[in-house]
Design an enzyme around this catalytic site. Structure first.
Site, PDB file in Angstrom:
ATOM      1  N   VAL A  76      -1.455   2.418  -4.283  1.00 50.65           N
ATOM      2  CA  VAL A  76      -1.332   0.998  -3.939  1.00 50.65           C
ATOM      3  C   VAL A  76      -2.488   0.217  -4.559  1.00 50.65           C
ATOM      4  O   VAL A  76      -2.290  -0.869  -5.111  1.00 50.65           O
ATOM      5  CB  VAL A  76      -1.278   0.806  -2.404  1.00 50.65           C
ATOM      6  CG1 VAL A  76      -1.374  -0.669  -2.039  1.00 50.65           C
ATOM      7  CG2 VAL A  76      -0.010   1.426  -1.845  1.00 50.65           C
ATOM      8  N   HIS A  77      -3.662   0.788  -4.493  1.00 58.57           N
ATOM      9  CA  HIS A  77      -4.844   0.149  -5.071  1.00 58.57           C
ATOM     10  C   HIS A  77      -4.669  -0.040  -6.584  1.00 58.57           C
ATOM     11  O   HIS A  77      -4.980  -1.106  -7.130  1.00 58.57           O
ATOM     12  CB  HIS A  77      -6.071   1.005  -4.768  1.00 58.57           C
ATOM     13  CG  HIS A  77      -7.364   0.426  -5.210  1.00 58.57           C
ATOM     14  ND1 HIS A  77      -7.879  -0.738  -4.696  1.00 58.57           N
ATOM     15  CD2 HIS A  77      -8.264   0.865  -6.132  1.00 58.57           C
ATOM     16  CE1 HIS A  77      -9.046  -0.996  -5.282  1.00 58.57           C
ATOM     17  NE2 HIS A  77      -9.297  -0.043  -6.157  1.00 58.57           N
ATOM     18  N   ALA A  78      -4.152   0.968  -7.249  1.00 57.11           N
ATOM     19  CA  ALA A  78      -3.917   0.878  -8.698  1.00 57.11           C
ATOM     20  C   ALA A  78      -2.906  -0.218  -9.013  1.00 57.11           C
ATOM     21  O   ALA A  78      -3.102  -1.018  -9.945  1.00 57.11           O
ATOM     22  CB  ALA A  78      -3.431   2.221  -9.232  1.00 57.11           C
TER      23      ALA A  78
END
Length: 104
Positions: A76-78
């Site tokens: 999700v961060h990516a």
């Protein structure tokens, strides 16, 4: 999550971060009146985003083939980094164009 996937995701984050940095650098260069350098910086942003987008597209194609990707906070961060880098690149392009128009 296996090591290869972690490396792939980390590369997404690095490439997206580079793209965002190049986009912001382009704005600063345009502000300083260095329009050709600003455009070159935006091109570097495009290249970094293209790398990230190719990986992202490959992941989507794998998912479509039934090879599920584990969704976790790291992924999700990516994806968040990719989206904000795309927005930064697009907005930076508009700002550089405005500086160019104002310089004429």
């Amino acid at each position: 999550m296996d090591t290869n996937m972690e490396l792939l995701i980390m590369n997404l984050i690095v490439d997206a971060g580079s793209a965002k940095s190049y986009a912001m650098e382009g704005i600063q260069l345009a502000k300083e009146g260095k329009l050709q350098e600003a455009k070159a910086s935006l091109e570097q942003a495009n290249e970094a985003l293209s790398k990230a987008h190719r990986v992202q597209t490959d992941l989507i194609q794998q998912e479509a083939r039934g090879n599920r990707t584990e969704m976790n906070l790291f992924m999700v961060h990516a994806q968040d980094h990719i989206m904000t880098a795309m927005l930064a690149r697009d907005l930076a392009g508009e700002i550089v164009e405005l500086y160019e128009r104002l310089s004429k």
